[in-house]
Scaffold this motif. Sequence first.
Motif, PDB file in Angstrom:
ATOM      1  N   PHE A  71       8.295   6.158   3.935  1.00 61.64           N
ATOM      2  CA  PHE A  71       8.414   5.017   4.907  1.00 61.64           C
ATOM      3  C   PHE A  71       6.742   4.456   5.439  1.00 61.64           C
ATOM      4  O   PHE A  71       6.730   3.454   5.678  1.00 61.64           O
ATOM      5  CB  PHE A  71       9.310   5.312   6.040  1.00 61.64           C
ATOM      6  CG  PHE A  71      10.778   5.386   5.820  1.00 61.64           C
ATOM      7  CD1 PHE A  71      11.554   4.258   5.803  1.00 61.64           C
ATOM      8  CD2 PHE A  71      11.291   6.677   5.240  1.00 61.64           C
ATOM      9  CE1 PHE A  71      12.774   4.375   5.324  1.00 61.64           C
ATOM     10  CE2 PHE A  71      12.728   6.727   5.042  1.00 61.64           C
ATOM     11  CZ  PHE A  71      13.424   5.371   4.900  1.00 61.64           C
TER      12      PHE A  71
ATOM     13  N   SER B 141       9.489   0.146  -3.673  1.00 61.34           N
ATOM     14  CA  SER B 141      10.518   0.549  -2.948  1.00 61.34           C
ATOM     15  C   SER B 141      10.774   1.968  -2.096  1.00 61.34           C
ATOM     16  O   SER B 141      10.097   2.754  -2.794  1.00 61.34           O
ATOM     17  CB  SER B 141      12.021   0.179  -3.775  1.00 61.34           C
ATOM     18  OG  SER B 141      12.141   1.216  -4.732  1.00 61.34           O
ATOM     19  N   ILE B 142      11.450   2.119  -1.176  1.00 59.66           N
ATOM     20  CA  ILE B 142      11.558   3.382  -0.677  1.00 59.66           C
ATOM     21  C   ILE B 142      12.123   4.287  -1.733  1.00 59.66           C
ATOM     22  O   ILE B 142      11.536   5.374  -1.675  1.00 59.66           O
ATOM     23  CB  ILE B 142      12.366   3.274   0.614  1.00 59.66           C
ATOM     24  CG1 ILE B 142      11.925   2.396   1.541  1.00 59.66           C
ATOM     25  CG2 ILE B 142      12.793   4.511   1.223  1.00 59.66           C
ATOM     26  CD1 ILE B 142      10.756   2.840   2.484  1.00 59.66           C
TER      27      ILE B 142
ATOM     28  N   GLN C 104       1.871  -0.705   3.515  1.00 57.70           N
ATOM     29  CA  GLN C 104       2.374  -1.827   2.620  1.00 57.70           C
ATOM     30  C   GLN C 104       2.204  -1.568   1.102  1.00 57.70           C
ATOM     31  O   GLN C 104       1.674  -2.741   0.534  1.00 57.70           O
ATOM     32  CB  GLN C 104       2.016  -3.262   3.150  1.00 57.70           C
ATOM     33  CG  GLN C 104       2.348  -3.129   4.608  1.00 57.70           C
ATOM     34  CD  GLN C 104       1.890  -4.472   5.393  1.00 57.70           C
ATOM     35  OE1 GLN C 104       1.450  -5.441   4.636  1.00 57.70           O
ATOM     36  NE2 GLN C 104       2.496  -4.561   6.559  1.00 57.70           N
TER      37      GLN C 104
ATOM     38  N   ALA D 219       5.438   2.579   2.709  1.00 55.99           N
ATOM     39  CA  ALA D 219       5.988   1.255   2.520  1.00 55.99           C
ATOM     40  C   ALA D 219       5.656   0.505   3.786  1.00 55.99           C
ATOM     41  O   ALA D 219       5.129  -0.836   3.678  1.00 55.99           O
ATOM     42  CB  ALA D 219       7.490   1.249   2.409  1.00 55.99           C
ATOM     43  N   TYR D 220       5.618   0.832   4.960  1.00 55.15           N
ATOM     44  CA  TYR D 220       5.451   0.104   6.071  1.00 55.15           C
ATOM     45  C   TYR D 220       4.149   0.254   6.522  1.00 55.15           C
ATOM     46  O   TYR D 220       3.710  -0.775   7.644  1.00 55.15           O
ATOM     47  CB  TYR D 220       6.671   0.374   7.014  1.00 55.15           C
ATOM     48  CG  TYR D 220       8.065   0.030   6.590  1.00 55.15           C
ATOM     49  CD1 TYR D 220       8.517  -1.262   6.332  1.00 55.15           C
ATOM     50  CD2 TYR D 220       8.687   0.955   6.423  1.00 55.15           C
ATOM     51  CE1 TYR D 220       9.710  -1.265   5.938  1.00 55.15           C
ATOM     52  CE2 TYR D 220      10.267   0.932   5.899  1.00 55.15           C
ATOM     53  CZ  TYR D 220      10.599  -0.453   5.529  1.00 55.15           C
ATOM     54  OH  TYR D 220      11.899  -0.708   4.933  1.00 55.15           O
ATOM     55  N   VAL D 221       3.546   1.400   6.783  1.00 55.63           N
ATOM     56  CA  VAL D 221       1.863   1.537   7.108  1.00 55.63           C
ATOM     57  C   VAL D 221       1.126   0.898   6.206  1.00 55.63           C
ATOM     58  O   VAL D 221       0.210  -0.043   6.448  1.00 55.63           O
ATOM     59  CB  VAL D 221       1.771   2.927   7.690  1.00 55.63           C
ATOM     60  CG1 VAL D 221       0.408   2.933   8.414  1.00 55.63           C
ATOM     61  CG2 VAL D 221       2.728   3.479   8.646  1.00 55.63           C
TER      62      VAL D 221
END
Length: 169
Positions: A116, A127-128, A123, A119-121
């Motif tokens: 995560f 995919s996860i 980018q 993916a989110y920090v």
Amino acid sequence: MRKDRKRTLQMTQAAMIAAVYVILTFLANSLGLANYAIQVRFSEALTVLPYFTPAAIPGLFAGCLLSNLLTGCMPLDVIFGSIATLIGAAGTYMLRKNRYLAPVPPILANTLIIPFILAYVYQFEGSIPYFMVTVGIGEVISCGVLGMTLLLVLCRYQNHGSHEGWWLA
């Protein structure tokens, strides 16, 4: 052992573990292995140390926190990456009755949390589930192979020498 002496010993052990964690992370980082999708941090092998001493839990947390700060990780990675190591270390301590389960909590904690962050920090493209596989591979190498090797060597030699078990108190 007197209570204040035991506390001093545990604080010293935690500080030494944190220092070794930082050094090993810098070594892996210099080889390009400490960050990105597949991470083989040599320092993660130390996550088996709570099998021997509870002092390893804050030591690993502090070492990971410092490593993440010093290698230039994003603030959310510093926080949640360090929490993943803390969860893994605490899990190892809770499962210390079975040495062969020692690497499982850090592998799981990092495999479930770090994707995560990627993916989110950061980018990163992917995919996860993909990141769970790549991070999981790195953790199996770091904690499962290197960590279990370290654990088995330490178990073999923990009662040797003139100061038997001094590092395990």
